[in-house]
Design a protein around this motif. Structure first.
Motif, mmCIF file in Angstrom:
data_model
loop_
_atom_site.group_PDB
_atom_site.id
_atom_site.type_symbol
_atom_site.label_atom_id
_atom_site.label_comp_id
_atom_site.label_asym_id
_atom_site.label_seq_id
_atom_site.Cartn_x
_atom_site.Cartn_y
_atom_site.Cartn_z
ATOM 1 N N VAL A 1 -9.926 24.853 12.898
ATOM 2 C CA VAL A 1 -10.628 23.635 12.511
ATOM 3 C C VAL A 1 -11.762 24.029 11.581
ATOM 4 C CG1 VAL A 1 -11.973 21.658 13.308
ATOM 5 C CG2 VAL A 1 -10.058 22.497 14.677
ATOM 6 N N ASP A 2 -11.786 23.446 10.403
ATOM 7 C CA ASP A 2 -12.851 23.754 9.461
ATOM 8 C C ASP A 2 -14.190 23.319 10.046
ATOM 9 O OD1 ASP A 2 -14.694 23.312 7.019
ATOM 10 O OD2 ASP A 2 -12.950 24.311 6.130
ATOM 11 N N GLN B 1 -16.628 22.127 8.695
ATOM 12 C CA GLN B 1 -17.094 20.882 8.102
ATOM 13 C C GLN B 1 -16.279 19.671 8.574
ATOM 14 O OE1 GLN B 1 -17.103 21.305 3.823
ATOM 15 N NE2 GLN B 1 -18.855 22.698 3.826
ATOM 16 N N ASP B 2 -15.276 19.919 9.401
ATOM 17 C CA ASP B 2 -14.359 18.865 9.842
ATOM 18 C C ASP B 2 -14.754 18.405 11.241
ATOM 19 O OD1 ASP B 2 -12.262 17.120 9.917
ATOM 20 O OD2 ASP B 2 -10.695 18.641 10.044
ATOM 21 N N SER B 3 -15.882 17.687 11.336
ATOM 22 C CA SER B 3 -16.421 17.327 12.650
ATOM 23 C C SER B 3 -15.632 16.230 13.332
ATOM 24 C CB SER B 3 -17.877 16.884 12.511
ATOM 25 O OG SER B 3 -17.970 15.698 11.738
ATOM 26 N N GLY B 4 -15.041 15.303 12.576
ATOM 27 C CA GLY B 4 -14.284 14.202 13.164
ATOM 28 C C GLY B 4 -15.134 13.069 13.680
ATOM 29 N N SER C 1 -11.723 26.901 6.416
ATOM 30 C CA SER C 1 -10.264 26.822 6.276
ATOM 31 C C SER C 1 -9.819 27.524 4.996
ATOM 32 C CB SER C 1 -9.811 25.364 6.261
ATOM 33 O OG SER C 1 -10.471 24.635 5.237
ATOM 34 N N LYS D 1 -11.738 20.937 2.421
ATOM 35 C CA LYS D 1 -11.341 21.435 3.741
ATOM 36 C C LYS D 1 -9.956 20.941 4.124
ATOM 37 C CE LYS D 1 -13.107 17.589 6.526
ATOM 38 N NZ LYS D 1 -13.385 16.671 5.424
ATOM 39 N N SER D 2 -9.311 21.673 5.021
ATOM 40 C CA SER D 2 -8.032 21.250 5.587
ATOM 41 C C SER D 2 -8.026 21.646 7.057
ATOM 42 C CB SER D 2 -6.859 21.913 4.854
ATOM 43 O OG SER D 2 -6.948 23.326 4.956
ATOM 44 N N THR D 3 -6.998 21.201 7.780
ATOM 45 C CA THR D 3 -6.808 21.675 9.142
ATOM 46 C C THR D 3 -5.526 22.500 9.179
ATOM 47 O OG1 THR D 3 -6.808 21.004 11.476
ATOM 48 C CG2 THR D 3 -5.493 19.666 9.982
ATOM 49 N N GLY E 1 -7.789 17.170 6.641
ATOM 50 C CA GLY E 1 -8.476 17.441 7.883
ATOM 51 C C GLY E 1 -7.810 16.882 9.123
#
Length: 334
Positions: free
Chosen positions: A156-157, A159-162, A239, A248-250, A277
């Motif tokens: 999980v990046d 920066q990818d907090s969700g 990522s 970013k990606s997941t 993401g």
């Protein structure tokens, strides 16, 4: 016949909104109720989604405060510890899908199902990305006559907090269950300490430090394949796409080992990647589960029962939709 609205409990968050967009991309006329305790926020999210209505949810009321309003399904995007959404769905006889509980919290839902098994379909949507991992793994496993080892490594990046709800759910999971449920030599064990610390290579080959994570994917994949060794590991960092100067990606790295259809040793390594993401990949999975539950895919609606997401999602259809969104399941060098 017109479809009654689908109730999104906690649908004003990132995953709820991505789910709505993914569903509307294929079924633009599906009506939605965006439910939350904060009516103003729910109404604002509904306005942004379009063709939706924001409603206030009262989890202490048997009817959730909705009165005699008719719905077609209930989706819960947060940890519903009181099981208010599940009880309401059973009363209404409509499908229920919840995505946020931990593997150690499924007993109340299973008990509720066991007392009314014929009321409605219930999906334990706690797999990583709500089925994206298990569907892809089982699709890859078709090349095997026997699977010995399954290792899933999720990146999980950072920066990818969700969003705040996802962050709160992960904090809860981390506090409640620091050990990682794992299958080793056919027995279920709990990895902790040094035993839970691992490393894996990301898509671009970068070595990532990770820790074991108690995902329900472990028990689902073990049951579906019979593999005696199944583990899930989670890393947070940069990522592969962001290291290459892109957004970013997941990433989900899936490694299998066993015997091929001719009985020869076989090892594979694949990656599921979504370029936007985790929230968008999760939203895609939830949307496709709703299509299957309600029969929007042209097949009969799902009958009452207790399901894992991978039991409902068609792998070919899922991977096609993933590719249409710019994601992919690709083979990597072993």
């Amino acid at each position: 016949m017109p479809l009654d609205p689908i109730l999104f409990m906690g649908g004003s968050g990132a995953i709820g909104q991505h789910t709505a967009r993914a569903l509307r991309a294929v079924h633009p006329d599906v009506p939605l109720l965006i439910g939350g305790r904060d009516l103003a926020r729910a109404q604002q999210a509904a306005e942004q989604i379009g063709g939706a209505l924001g409603v206030a949810i009262d989890p202490k009321a048997d009817d959730l405060g909705l009165g005699d309003r008719q719905i077609s399904a209930v989706v819960v995007f947060y940890m519903d510890h009181a099981l208010a959404g599940l009880r309401y769905a059973q009363t209404q006889g409509v499908p229920h899908l919840s995505i946020s509980s931990g593997i150690f919290e499924i007993a109340p839902e299973i008990a509720t199902y066991m007392h009314r098994p014929d009321a409605a379909p219930i999906v334990l949507g706690y797999e990583w990305m709500v089925g994206a991992t298990t569907v892809s793994t089982l699709h890859i496993a078709k090349a095997f006559a026997r699977v010995h080892d399954i290792t899933v490594n999720a990146l999980v990046d950072e920066q990818d907090s969700g969003g705040p709800t996802v962050a709160a759910d992960f904090e809860h999971l981390s506090k409640m269950l620091p050990a990682a449920l794992t299958r080793r030599d056919g027995a279920y064990i709990w990895r902790e300490g040094d035993d839970a610390r691992v490393s894996f290579r990301a898509v671009d080959g970068t070595r990532m430090e990770a820790n074991g994570f108690s995902s329900i994917d472990v028990v689902g994949l073990a049951a579906a394949t019979g593999a005696p060794n199944v583990q899930f590991n989670l890393a947070s960092g940069v990522s592969s796409t962001r290291r290459q100067g892109r957004p970013k990606s997941t990433e989900i790295i899936i490694e299998l080992a066993g015997e091929d259809l001719q009985g020869q040793p076989l090892r594979t390594r694949h990656a599921v990647v979504h370029p936007a993401g985790a929230a968008l990949l999760t939203g895609l999975s939830v949307a496709m589960l709703l299509e299957r539950l309600l029969g929007l895919d042209g097949q009969p609606p799902t009958p009452p029962g207790l399901y894992f997401p991978y039991q409902l999602l068609d792998a070919c259809a899922f991977l096609k939709r993933l590719e249409q969104e710019g994601g992919q399941l690709s083979a990597l060098q072993v």
